[in-house]
Enzyme design. Structure first.
Site, PDB file in Angstrom:
ATOM      1  N   TRP A  53      -5.819   0.419 -17.524  1.00  8.99           N
ATOM      2  CA  TRP A  53      -6.792  -0.582 -17.926  1.00  8.99           C
ATOM      3  C   TRP A  53      -7.049  -1.582 -16.798  1.00  8.99           C
ATOM      4  CZ3 TRP A  53     -11.002  -1.739 -19.614  1.00  8.99           C
ATOM      5  CH2 TRP A  53     -11.365  -2.835 -20.392  1.00  8.99           C
ATOM      6  N   ALA A 236      -9.236   3.037 -21.873  1.00  5.11           N
ATOM      7  CA  ALA A 236      -9.720   2.747 -20.527  1.00  5.11           C
ATOM      8  C   ALA A 236     -10.646   3.837 -19.980  1.00  5.11           C
ATOM      9  CB  ALA A 236      -8.531   2.544 -19.585  1.00  5.11           C
ATOM     10  N   LYS A 286      -0.047  -4.271 -33.011  1.00  4.24           N
ATOM     11  CA  LYS A 286      -0.528  -2.921 -33.365  1.00  4.24           C
ATOM     12  C   LYS A 286       0.212  -1.844 -32.584  1.00  4.24           C
ATOM     13  CE  LYS A 286      -3.094  -2.515 -29.471  1.00  4.24           C
ATOM     14  NZ  LYS A 286      -3.019  -1.445 -28.463  1.00  4.24           N
ATOM     15  N   ASN A 349       0.787   4.461 -27.025  1.00  6.27           N
ATOM     16  CA  ASN A 349       1.929   4.239 -27.903  1.00  6.27           C
ATOM     17  C   ASN A 349       2.040   5.318 -28.974  1.00  6.27           C
ATOM     18  OD1 ASN A 349       3.257   1.435 -27.234  1.00  6.27           O
ATOM     19  ND2 ASN A 349       1.055   1.186 -26.950  1.00  6.27           N
ATOM     20  N   GLN A 376       4.196  -0.296 -24.128  1.00  7.16           N
ATOM     21  CA  GLN A 376       4.417  -1.684 -24.522  1.00  7.16           C
ATOM     22  C   GLN A 376       5.030  -1.822 -25.907  1.00  7.16           C
ATOM     23  OE1 GLN A 376       3.858  -4.214 -22.447  1.00  7.16           O
ATOM     24  NE2 GLN A 376       1.892  -4.050 -21.432  1.00  7.16           N
TER      25      GLN A 376
END
EC number: 1.1.1.8
Length: 469
Positions: A53, A236, A286, A349, A376
């Site tokens: 990104w 992205a 999220k 994720n 993340q």
């Protein structure tokens, strides 16, 4: 600009007609006026971190404004020395040869031969080297425009007007701590736009969330008023390929409105909002549940029914958590669900959870994965679990009729913590969590959240309840 000499037009940049170019230049001039730039002094935009990104964001700006070299200069920093392995070099070679425009560009820049040598194993390619030619190591299949890459951090940021934070949250504090040392003598603070979706938890003196923008402000002494968060339901590679997308830039009035206008493109619509910290936290939340979604998809052979059951349960937990964080949580419902949806469809994720459940990845491999970057959601699981386990944030359990830590109302979060962090349970346990006969109807959890006074402004470090930037 050095490193991007093929120009925006060759890389799918702005339209060549005079009207479009005039509108683009007008946007640049408007932002330059807001930032107090003198004639002859270019607006310096620097990306810090070159994940998917971060690289795409800088490439979008290069495509849009790179031809205005006397008014805008853009560069991106990434660490040097990251070697591209042989298998990735071979794949990259195939990507290049499948795209005539990319092939011609590399030949014209006399850069094609090194990719031939990399394919043959006669040469080691490096991540910063290929980024100069328009290839992000975490997104090999999507060629970008060439970028000016700087591997010395001080050189990259010392005179920057706008800094784009594309680092993982787990690296943000350290890197911006170093940047802060370079900025000690600065008279005017730069503007920082953070793209990072991740959080940390601090338990002392009170349990609260620490976001990347807060980390940056503390590390650099740049006022939070000069730091913004940009996030949205975005993949992205699709954004760079001009799939229609939107994002929201959050921060103070002074910067968010002119920056929203500057960043907006026909295929990338940027809205603006004053609620910086809460949107930033939702971007991290999220990712927690996306990992579980990937596990469920893999373990049930992509069962639409099982995935929908998980979605109902995980969204009810997210809604419950937003009631702890926001006095008017309904404001966040749309952005949170949209960001969750796109992450479940194609985010890293969910991909990570899927690979874990299939046994193609293991927890021992860590959360920085070749070709994907940092996952993340792993650190976010730990942060939200630690935070919501604190008795000082206790809520009333309607069935037990007693006070409990908020995490007790979030069985999926508890299970993900046991799988990913404590490593006490196998990935298959996520199915037990959603099939537990004692689990309440997701609607009941939402009604509990609405029926109780759950709002805890201290979680966002705002004892007075004001979570605006």
């Amino acid at each position: 600009m050095g490193g991007a000499e093929d120009g925006a037009h060759a890389a799918g940049g702005p339209a060549s007609n005079g009207h479009a170019n005039g509108a683009v230049e007008e946007k640049v001039d408007e932002l330059r006026r807001v930032m107090g730039k003198a004639d002859g002094d270019p607006l310096r935009i620097v990306g810090v971190g070159a994940g998917a990104w971060g690289s795409v964001f800088c490439a979008l700006l290069q495509d849009a404004y790179g031809h205005l070299r006397d008014k805008v200069q853009l560069r991106i920093w990434r660490r040097p020395g990251r070697a591209v392995d042989r298998a990735t070099a071979e794949h990259l070679f195939n990507v290049i040869n499948a795209r005539e425009d990319v092939l011609r560009r590399l030949i014209r820049r006399c850069a094609y031969l090194k990719y031939v040598e990399g394919r043959l194993g006669d040469r080691t390619l490096y991540a910063d080297e290929i980024l100069r030619d328009g290839f992000c190591l975490n997104m090999i299949d999507t060629p970008l425009c060439p970028l000016k890459v700087v591997t010395n951090l001080q050189e990259a940021v010392w005179d920057a007007d706008i800094v784009i934070n594309g680092l993982p949250s787990t690296e943000t504090r350290v890197v911006f701590g170093e940047i802060g040392r370079y900025w000690k003598e600065r008279v005017n603070a730069p503007v920082i736009i953070s793209l990072t979706k991740g959080i940390e938890a601090s338990l002392d003196p009170v349990p609260r969330i620490i976001t990347p923008t807060q980390m940056i402000s503390k590390a650099t002494k740049v006022p939070l008023d000069n730091i913004l968060y940009l996030g949205g339901p975005n993949i992205a590679s699709e954004i760079y390929n001009k799939e229609y997308a939107n994002a929201r830039i959050c921060g103070t009035d002074k910067w968010r409105k002119p920056l929203a206008k500057f960043l907006r493109q026909p295929h990338f619509i940027v809205w603006d909002n004053s609620d910086l910290i809460t949107h930033e936290v939702m971007g991290g939340l999220k990712n927690v549940y996306a990992i579980g979604a990937g596990m469920v998809a893999a373990l049930t052979n992509e069962s639409a029914t099982s995935k929908s059951v998980y979605f109902a349960l995980c969204t009810s937990e997210m809604i419950y958590i937003t009631h702890l964080l926001e006095e008017e949580p309904e404001k966040l419902a749309g952005p949170l669900l949209a960001d969750t949806y796109v992450t479940l469809l194609k985010g890293r994720n969910a991909w990570y959870g899927h690979k874990l459940a299939k046994g193609e990845l293991t927890l021992e491999m860590g959360d920085s994965i070749k070709g994907k970057g940092t996952i993340q959601g792993v650190s976010a699981v730990d942060a939200f679990y630690k935070l919501l386990s604190q008795d000082s944030l206790s809520v009333m359990h309607p069935e037990a009729n007693k006070s409990v830590a908020p995490v007790e109302m979030c069985p999926i979060l508890k299970t993900l913590h046991k799988i990913l962090i404590k490593r006490e349970l196998p990935t298959e346990s996520i199915l037990q969590a959603i099939r537990d006969e004692s689990m309440c109807d997701p609607r009941e959890r939402i009604e509990m959240a609405r029926g109780q006074s759950l709002y805890r402004p201290s979680i966002l470090g705002q004892p007075n309840g004001d979570v605006k930037a």
